[in-house]
Scaffold this motif. Sequence first.
Motif, PDB file in Angstrom:
ATOM      1  N   ASP A  63     -31.065  66.873 146.387  1.00 60.61           N
ATOM      2  CA  ASP A  63     -31.654  66.291 145.184  1.00 60.61           C
ATOM      3  C   ASP A  63     -32.482  65.056 145.525  1.00 60.61           C
ATOM      4  O   ASP A  63     -32.763  64.232 144.659  1.00 60.61           O
ATOM      5  CB  ASP A  63     -30.559  65.914 144.184  1.00 60.61           C
ATOM      6  N   GLY A  64     -32.887  64.934 146.778  1.00 62.86           N
ATOM      7  CA  GLY A  64     -33.595  63.743 147.243  1.00 62.86           C
ATOM      8  C   GLY A  64     -34.982  63.607 146.644  1.00 62.86           C
ATOM      9  O   GLY A  64     -35.627  64.572 146.251  1.00 62.86           O
ATOM     10  N   ILE A  65     -35.423  62.371 146.601  1.00 62.26           N
ATOM     11  CA  ILE A  65     -36.754  62.048 146.095  1.00 62.26           C
ATOM     12  C   ILE A  65     -37.586  61.614 147.285  1.00 62.26           C
ATOM     13  O   ILE A  65     -37.249  60.648 147.968  1.00 62.26           O
ATOM     14  CB  ILE A  65     -36.678  60.915 145.044  1.00 62.26           C
ATOM     15  N   GLN A  66     -38.664  62.329 147.541  1.00 61.66           N
ATOM     16  CA  GLN A  66     -39.483  62.065 148.718  1.00 61.66           C
ATOM     17  C   GLN A  66     -40.149  60.704 148.598  1.00 61.66           C
ATOM     18  O   GLN A  66     -40.738  60.370 147.572  1.00 61.66           O
ATOM     19  CB  GLN A  66     -40.563  63.151 148.875  1.00 61.66           C
TER      20      GLN A  66
ATOM     21  N   GLY B 253     -34.915  69.770 150.652  1.00 63.00           N
ATOM     22  CA  GLY B 253     -34.394  68.434 150.407  1.00 63.00           C
ATOM     23  C   GLY B 253     -35.069  67.401 151.288  1.00 63.00           C
ATOM     24  O   GLY B 253     -36.040  67.678 151.988  1.00 63.00           O
ATOM     25  N   VAL B 254     -34.527  66.202 151.246  1.00 64.82           N
ATOM     26  CA  VAL B 254     -35.095  65.055 151.955  1.00 64.82           C
ATOM     27  C   VAL B 254     -33.970  64.382 152.742  1.00 64.82           C
ATOM     28  O   VAL B 254     -32.838  64.326 152.269  1.00 64.82           O
ATOM     29  CB  VAL B 254     -35.688  64.058 150.917  1.00 64.82           C
TER      30      VAL B 254
ATOM     31  N   ASN C 214     -35.329  58.925 154.273  1.00 65.61           N
ATOM     32  CA  ASN C 214     -36.639  59.061 153.644  1.00 65.61           C
ATOM     33  C   ASN C 214     -36.553  59.158 152.137  1.00 65.61           C
ATOM     34  O   ASN C 214     -37.576  59.261 151.471  1.00 65.61           O
ATOM     35  CB  ASN C 214     -37.368  60.291 154.191  1.00 65.61           C
ATOM     36  N   ASP C 215     -35.351  59.159 151.583  1.00 61.67           N
ATOM     37  CA  ASP C 215     -35.173  59.226 150.141  1.00 61.67           C
ATOM     38  C   ASP C 215     -35.619  57.911 149.513  1.00 61.67           C
ATOM     39  O   ASP C 215     -35.269  56.831 149.990  1.00 61.67           O
ATOM     40  CB  ASP C 215     -33.707  59.506 149.803  1.00 61.67           C
ATOM     41  N   ALA C 216     -36.382  57.996 148.430  1.00 61.02           N
ATOM     42  CA  ALA C 216     -36.927  56.789 147.789  1.00 61.02           C
ATOM     43  C   ALA C 216     -35.820  55.896 147.230  1.00 61.02           C
ATOM     44  O   ALA C 216     -35.959  54.674 147.190  1.00 61.02           O
ATOM     45  CB  ALA C 216     -37.888  57.189 146.676  1.00 61.02           C
TER      46      ALA C 216
END
Length: 188
Positions: free
Chosen positions: A179-182, A131-132, A136-138
């Motif tokens: 479920d993070g988006i880098q 995960g992120v 830092n998640d977009a």
Amino acid sequence: MEIDNLPILGTTVDKSQVPPIHQKRILAFVNHFITSTCKFLNDFILSCENKFIDIERKIQRVEASLIIIESKIASIPNLDQTQSPAKQNEKEIPQPEESSATDGVHEAVEGTDSPADNQETTAESEDQVQGVTASNDARYRKYFKMILFGVPPGAVKMKMAAEGYDPDILDTPDKILPDGIQHEPAEE
């Protein structure tokens, strides 16, 4: 027979001798009262409605300004490198290191001689940190930037809630989101 002393008129008046007010005159007084009251209420409602419209326009201007500020913040290159003094002070304070499963992983990595075992332990450590982080998640990046530039956290949380995001994420920037988006940094 009853006689009243009326100080306003200066004489005594026998009420039994005074004729009653005509019904049409009473009806005219009541109608005048009702129409003047309705006119007053209509004018009051109209002025309130005009004030609400003015307030709505002001709110729309503030929202438009906020959108412009957000777009300006999003367009700043290398924003990751600039930090507020509060963030720099936080980094200067040493954080206590956690001695948990990661120590066991480091000991296992140091104790093994074969590269295959080393790859297995690194894969296990990557599985633990899947995960992120929230900062830092977009999706949440722009909200952390807003706080970085001094926007009050309450306003940022309201903005997040309005856009359908969880505002409690701001309280825990180091939380791992599976479920993070880098966020990919801009190229220099």
